[in-house]
Every structure is written in structure tokens, then in C-alpha cells.
Design an enzyme around this catalytic site. Structure first.
Site, PDB file in Angstrom:
ATOM      1  N   GLU A  29       1.133  -1.162  -0.160  1.00  0.00           N
ATOM      2  CA  GLU A  29      -0.030   0.177  -0.017  1.00  0.00           C
ATOM      3  C   GLU A  29       0.594   1.074   0.335  1.00  0.00           C
ATOM      4  OE1 GLU A  29      -2.698  -0.389   3.459  1.00  0.00           O
ATOM      5  OE2 GLU A  29      -3.613  -2.409   2.283  1.00  0.00           O
ATOM      6  N   GLU A 131      -5.020  -9.001  -1.351  1.00  0.00           N
ATOM      7  CA  GLU A 131      -5.440  -8.302   0.162  1.00  0.00           C
ATOM      8  C   GLU A 131      -6.459  -7.706   0.117  1.00  0.00           C
ATOM      9  OE1 GLU A 131      -4.453  -5.353   4.270  1.00  0.00           O
ATOM     10  OE2 GLU A 131      -2.299  -5.933   2.692  1.00  0.00           O
TER      11      GLU A 131
END
Length: 175
Positions: A29, A131
Site C-alpha cells: 500500500e 489483500e
């Protein structure tokens, strides 16, 4: 230095215990704004899109190769949102795109699943939904179905529209 550390760990696991890594990513991220120094959470690591992410991916590929781990795939960039993943990949240098074997995305946000699937296909890259978790979806008792229905819908939507070769649940229980 971080890429060298990752490659050293992978080589150590391989040499000492026979554990072989199929793939590796150097960032999680990376464009999510709440991952920063002194954060009370440690899951992510910020890398600016474009040059910064490209340098990291190339450093990882190079150090894996130098450690005899050329068979370990490099994946990236594991953005928190599908739409951000498309933007992030688009800003990589061509050399970095060439170093990426698999595009990984999280599906916490964004809606352009078919566009990301098409991008991966056009680029000749494998695609993973790497994810997601239930977030704020919760129940008060074992008889409630809210969390289970949310999860089932997310899997169905991702599989039908994104069509990843892998779908990874981050964690079933957080708190």
C-alpha cells in the site's frame, strides 16, 4: 539497502531451511496516505508513485538476481485500491514494468476491476487480489450472517470482474 535485506532473508530461508519464495514485493500500500514515520500502525510503507516505486522494484529484482534468486517473481505494487493500482502501475518506468512479473492489488476501494484485468492481460502479467478483509463488517453473535455475506459478495465480485489467479484473505479476525 531494503531490497538487499529482503533478498538476504529469502536466500537465508532457502539455504538454511529449504524454504523457497515464489514471489516477493518490496512495498505494501505504498501510496496510502496514513503509512508514515512514527505511525501507530506498521503494515504499509510509503513510496511515491513513479520514480520512487520504480527504483524500489528494480533494486529488488537486481538484488534477488545477485543472490541467485532469479526465479523469485517480483510483484507490485499492492495498492489499497483497484483504481490507485491502475494509476500506480501506469506511472512505473518501462524498465520497472518489465521487472514486475505479477500485478497485485487490494480491493478495499476502487471499482475499476475490469480495467485492471484488461491492463494485466495487455501487459502479459499475472494478476492477484492480494489483500482484503472484512473491515467494519461485523456481527454480534454467531447466528448473524452480515460478515459472511459481505465476504461472499466480495469474492464473487472480484472473481467475476477482476478474475485474479489468486484471491487472498488478509485476516479473518482483527480485533
Amino acid at each position: 539497502a531494503f531490497a538487499a535485506y529482503l533478498a538476504d532473508v529469502a536466500k537465508h530461508f532457502s539455504d538454511e531451511w529449504g524454504i523457497r519464495f515464489q514471489s516477493m514485493t518490496a512495498m505494501n500500500e505504498p501510496d496510502t496516505e496514513y503509512w508514515h514515520a512514527l505511525s501507530d500502525k506498521q503494515e504499509g510503507c510509503h513510496f511515491d508513485m513513479g520514480e520512487s516505486q520504480s527504483k524500489m522494484l528494480l533494486a529488488l529484482r537486481s538484488t534477488l538476481d545477485a543472490n541467485g534468486l532469479g526465479n523469485v517473481q517480483v510483484s507490485g505494487t499492492d495498492e489499497t485500491s483497484i483504481d490507485v493500482q491502475i494509476l500506480s502501475y501506469g506511472q512505473l518506468s518501462q524498465e520497472a514494468k518489465d521487472a514486475v512479473d505479477r500485478i497485485d492489488t487490494h480491493t478495499y476501494g476502487g471499482s475499476r476491476r475490469e480495467a485492471l484485468r484488461t491492463l494485466a492481460e495487455t501487459e502479459g502479467k499475472n494478476l492477484w487480489m492480494s489483500e482484503v478483509d472484512g473491515g467494519d463488517t461485523a456481527g454480534e453473535s454467531a447466528g448473524e450472517m452480515g460478515a459472511g455475506l459481505w465476504l461472499a459478495q466480495r469474492i464473487i465480485t472480484d472473481m467475476n470482474e477482476l478474475r485474479p489467479s489468486a484471491w487472498v484473505m488478509w485476516q479473518a479476525i482483527d480485533k
